[in-house]
Design an enzyme around this catalytic site. Structure first.
Site, short mmCIF file in Angstrom:
data_model
loop_
_atom_site.label_atom_id
_atom_site.label_comp_id
_atom_site.label_asym_id
_atom_site.label_seq_id
_atom_site.Cartn_x
_atom_site.Cartn_y
_atom_site.Cartn_z
N ASP A 1 0.86 -1.19 0.00
CA ASP A 1 0.00 0.00 0.00
C ASP A 1 0.90 1.24 0.00
O ASP A 1 2.13 1.13 -0.13
CB ASP A 1 -0.97 -0.01 1.20
CG ASP A 1 -2.32 0.60 0.83
OD1 ASP A 1 -2.34 1.77 0.42
OD2 ASP A 1 -3.35 -0.09 0.94
N GLU B 1 -9.51 3.07 -5.28
CA GLU B 1 -9.13 4.43 -4.90
C GLU B 1 -7.87 4.95 -5.61
O GLU B 1 -6.97 5.47 -4.97
CB GLU B 1 -8.92 4.49 -3.38
CG GLU B 1 -10.17 4.17 -2.59
CD GLU B 1 -9.96 4.24 -1.10
OE1 GLU B 1 -10.91 4.67 -0.42
OE2 GLU B 1 -8.89 3.86 -0.61
N HIS C 1 -2.79 3.29 -4.54
CA HIS C 1 -2.29 2.68 -3.30
C HIS C 1 -0.92 2.03 -3.53
O HIS C 1 -0.65 0.96 -3.00
CB HIS C 1 -3.29 1.66 -2.75
CG HIS C 1 -4.46 2.29 -2.03
ND1 HIS C 1 -4.34 2.97 -0.85
CD2 HIS C 1 -5.77 2.35 -2.36
CE1 HIS C 1 -5.54 3.42 -0.46
NE2 HIS C 1 -6.43 3.07 -1.37
N TRP D 1 -16.82 -3.78 -2.33
CA TRP D 1 -16.60 -3.19 -1.00
C TRP D 1 -17.39 -1.91 -0.78
O TRP D 1 -17.76 -1.60 0.34
CB TRP D 1 -15.10 -2.94 -0.77
CG TRP D 1 -14.48 -1.79 -1.52
CD1 TRP D 1 -14.03 -1.80 -2.81
CD2 TRP D 1 -14.22 -0.47 -1.02
NE1 TRP D 1 -13.51 -0.58 -3.15
CE2 TRP D 1 -13.61 0.27 -2.08
CE3 TRP D 1 -14.43 0.17 0.20
CZ2 TRP D 1 -13.22 1.60 -1.94
CZ3 TRP D 1 -14.04 1.50 0.34
CH2 TRP D 1 -13.44 2.19 -0.72
C1 TNX Z 1 -10.75 2.17 1.85
S1 TNX Z 1 -11.52 -0.62 1.09
C2 TNX Z 1 -9.69 1.42 1.39
C3 TNX Z 1 -8.55 1.16 2.29
C4 TNX Z 1 -8.71 1.83 3.62
C5 TNX Z 1 -10.13 1.68 4.09
C6 TNX Z 1 -10.40 2.21 5.45
C7 TNX Z 1 -10.52 -0.31 0.03
C8 TNX Z 1 -10.56 -1.18 -1.12
N1 TNX Z 1 -9.71 0.76 0.19
O1 TNX Z 1 -7.36 1.55 1.65
O2 TNX Z 1 -7.85 1.22 4.53
O3 TNX Z 1 -10.98 2.37 3.17
O4 TNX Z 1 -11.61 1.68 5.93
#
Ligand code: TNX
Length: 546
Positions: free
Chosen positions: A205, A343, A280, A409
Site C-alpha cells: 500500500d 481508490e 495505493h 466493497w
Molecule cells: C478504503 S476498502 C480502502 C482502504 C482503507 C479503508 C479504510 C478499500 C478497497 N480501500 O485503503 O484502509 O478504506 O476503511
C-alpha cells in the site's frame, strides 16, 4: 388437521424443540452445522484412545492427534489401515460418495460412547470434522499445556455439515501496520478454527511494501519503511497533522511467505496475495520513482487516506508489475491473485501531458479506461498463467477485464453489476464486513477506529447474496469475507480486539445455510465459543452488546 390437533402437537413438540435448542447452545459449535442431532451419552477421550484412519487420511489423523496433545497430555496412537479397534477409537474415513451431497468440504460426524466416526469426500472435510471435534471437547482443549482435572468428553451427536459458500475469507492489512509472521500464522489458525478457507493478505500500500521481490530489492529496502506514523486522524489541512516520529516497517522474505502459504495449506486455507495497482502504490513509487507519473522522489507515505500518487501507465511499468507478479506466482499457488485497483486518484493522469498522450495513443476515452487497460494487461498476464485476477469494485469503471472477479466493497452494487455481467463476485461491503469500524456507539469506550459502528449482530445479519440477483446470477457470488484495515490498529492484540468475536458471526454468514441462521441461538452458542477464545488467549472484545 384440526386446529386443536395442531395445538396439541405443538404443545407436545415445543418442549422437545426447546430442549434440542438448549443442547445445541451448550455445545456451542460455531459456525452452526447444517444439521445436528444430540443423543444420549458421550465419548470419553483417554490416553489409550486410538486415532484410526484409512490409507488416504493418515495426514489428517496425525494432525488431529497433534492438536489434541498439548491440553490433554495424551500422545494418541495414530493407526492407518487394517481393522479399526472395536472401541475407544476416533475413525477418519474417506467416502467419495459424500461428494454428491456434501461437496469437497463437507463431512459427517458421529459421536457415540466408545466410537467417533468422521467421514468426508476430501481431506478438507475431515479437517473440518476435526475442528468440530475440538469444539465438542471442553474449551480447555485449546490450551497449550496439560490441564489437570478435565474430563475430556464429547457429547454424543450426529452431525452432517457442509459450507454454504466456497469463498469464506478474511483479509488482513499488513501494509499500514506490519504484523509479524508468528501473528499471521495465529490469524490463519483462528480462521481455520472458524472453518474459513481464504486468507486475503494485503501486502502493499502507500504506507509500506511488505514482500521481498528479488528483481527489485528497493521495494523492501526503501518501500518497507516509513519515517513516522500519523497520530490520531488525518486533518484536511495536513499541516495540522501530528506524527509519532518513529520509523515503522518490516517485510516478509520470500521464504517467510512460503512458510505462511504451507502453514495455511495444511489448514485448508488458500492465501490470496494482494499487490495494489495502479493506486495505493506509493511505497513502490518511493522505491522506484520512475513508476510514478512525475518521476519525482517521494517518501513512503506517513498519512492515511487517498494519495494523489499513482503508477504511470508506461509499458515499462506494466513490465515491472508483471515481473513482480511473476515472483508472486512462484510463491503463492492460489488460483486467485488480487491486484487491488481501488481508490486510484486520477488527477495526476489528467494533468500529465505524457499520460494524456498515452490515452490517445491507446485509443482510450478517459482515465477510467486507462485504469481498465492497465488491469486488463494484468488480467491477461494472470489468465495466461492459469490464474484468476481479483480486484476491488473500482475495476468495473472503464470496463471490466474479461477474467476478473470483483470484490464488492463500496456496498453491494459493484457485486450486483459484476454478477449480472457474468463475473464472479466476492462480497466485502463496508457496512457489514469492515472490522476497522467501532464496536460501540460510545466511541469514548473504544480504542481509536476508522469510524462507523459495526456490532456483532449487524455482521450476523449480513446476507451475501443480494436480493436483486436471479438464481443464475446468485451462483456468481463465491462468498464473502471480512476486512481488517490497520491504519488504527498498531498491535496484534488490537487486531484481535477488532476481529473477534465479529469473526464468529461472519463465519456463520458464510458457512451456515441461510435458513439455519438464528441470532438468539448464535448468541447462546457464542458464550461457549468465547471460552475457547479465552483458552487461546485471543484478545477479543468482551462486551458483545453495544
Ligand atoms: C478504503 S476498502 C480502502 C482502504 C482503507 C479503508 C479504510 C478499500 C478497497 N480501500 O485503503 O484502509 O478504506 O476503511
Amino acid at each position: 388437521m384440526t386446529a386443536s390437533l395442531a395445538l396439541a402437537l405443538l404443545l407436545l413438540l415445543a418442549p422437545a424443540a426447546l430442549a434440542a435448542q438448549a443442547a445445541e447452545a451448550s455445545l456451542g459449535v460455531i459456525p452452526r452445522p447444517r444439521a445436528l442431532m444430540t443423543r444420549p451419552g458421550a465419548f470419553t477421550l483417554g490416553p489409550r484412545t486410538v486415532v484410526w484412519t484409512d490409507a488416504a487420511s493418515a495426514a489428517k489423523g496425525r494432525q488431529l492427534a497433534r492438536a489434541l496433545e498439548p491440553a490433554t497430555g495424551y500422545a494418541l496412537a495414530v493407526r492407518t489401515g487394517g481393522a479399526p479397534p472395536a472401541t475407544d477409537v476416533i475413525e477418519l474415513r474417506r467416502d467419495p460418495a459424500l461428494a454428491a451431497s456434501l461437496g469437497p468440504e463437507g463431512y459427517r460426524l458421529s459421536v457415540r460412547p466408545g466410537r467417533v466416526v468422521a467421514r468426508a469426500a476430501g481431506e478438507a472435510g475431515l479437517f473440518y470434522a476435526a475442528q468440530t471435534m475440538r469444539q465438542l471437547l471442553p474449551p480447555a482443549v485449546f490450551r497449550d499445556a496439560p490441564v489437570p482435572g478435565v474430563a475430556w468428553t464429547m457429547p454424543a451427536v450426529e452431525i452432517e455439515d457442509a459450507p454454504r459458500f466456497a469463498w469464506r475469507g478474511a483479509h488482513l492489512d499488513v501494509a499500514r501496520h506490519f504484523m509479524p509472521k508468528a501473528f499471521v500464522k495465529r490469524y490463519i489458525d483462528l480462521l481455520a478454527l472458524h472453518k474459513l478457507n481464504v486468507f486475503h493478505w494485503h501486502l502493499t500500500d502507500d504506507q509500506g511494501w511488505r514482500l521481498a521481490i528479488r528483481k527489485y530489492p528497493r521495494l523492501t529496502e526503501v518501500g518497507a519503511w516509513r519515517a513516522a506514523t500519523l497520530v490520531g486522524k488525518p486533518h484536511t489541512d495536513t499541516t495540522n497533522n501530528t506524527y509519532d516520529g518513529t520509523r515503522h516497517g518490516g517485510f516478509y522474505t520470500q521464504d517467510d511467505a512460503r512458510e505462511i502459504v504451507a502453514y495455511a495449506a495444511a489448514r485448508h486455507v488458500a492465501v490470496v496475495p494482494e499487490i495494489e495497482m495502479p493506486g495505493h502504490a506509493r511505497a513502490a513509487i518511493a522505491a522506484y520513482p520512475e513508476l510514478g507519473v512525475t518521476g519525482e522522489a517521494i517518501p513512503v507515505w506517513t498519512n492515511w487516506g487517498v494519495t494523489p500518487h499513482i503508477l504511470n501507465a508506461d509499458e515499462r511499468t506494466v513490465a515491472f508489475m508483471q515481473d513482480v507478479l511473476t515472483e508472486v506466482l512462484a510463491i503463492f499457488p492460489s488460483r486467485f491473485v488480487h491486484v487491488g485497483g481501488d481508490e486510484a486518484a486520477k488527477d495526476l493522469w489528467k494533468t500529465s501531458p505524457r499520460v494524456q498522450a498515452r490515452i490517445r495513443e491507446l485509443g482510450l476515452k478517459d482515465e477510467h479506461e486507462l485504469q481498465s487497460w492497465f488491469i486488463r494487461r494484468m488480467d491477461a498476464f494472470l489468465t495466461q498463467r492459469g490464474r484468476r485476477l481479483v480486484g476491488w469494485d473500482e475495476i468495473l469503471e472503464g470496463g471490466l477485464a474479461p477474467g476478473a472477479t470483483v470484490m464488492s466493497w463500496r456496498g453491494t452494487q459493484g457485486g450486483i453489476a459484476a454478477a449480472r455481467a457474468g463475473h464472479d463476485v466476492v462480497m466485502a461491503p463496508g457496512r457489514w464486513t469492515y472490522f476497522d469500524q467501532y464496536q460501540s456507539t460510545d466511541q469514548t469506550r473504544e480504542p481509536p477506529a476508522f469510524g462507523g459502528f459495526l456490532p456483532v449482530d449487524t455482521v450476523y445479519a449480513f446476507e451475501p447474496v443480494p436480493r436483486e440477483l436471479d438464481a443464475a446470477q446468485a451462483r456468481r457470488v463465491l462468498g464473502a469475507q471480512w476486512q481488517l484495515w490497520t491504519e488504527y490498529v498498531p498491535t496484534t492484540r488490537h487486531a484481535e480486539y477488532m476481529v473477534f468475536p465479529r469473526a464468529a458471526a461472519l463465519a456463520e454468514v458464510v458457512w451456515t445455510p441461510a435458513a439455519r441462521k438464528d441470532l438468539a441461538g448464535f448468541r447462546a452458542r457464542l458464550a461457549r465459543h468465547l471460552a475457547r477464545l479465552d483458552a487461546l488467549d485471543v484478545g477479543y472484545r468482551r462486551d458483545t452488546m453495544p
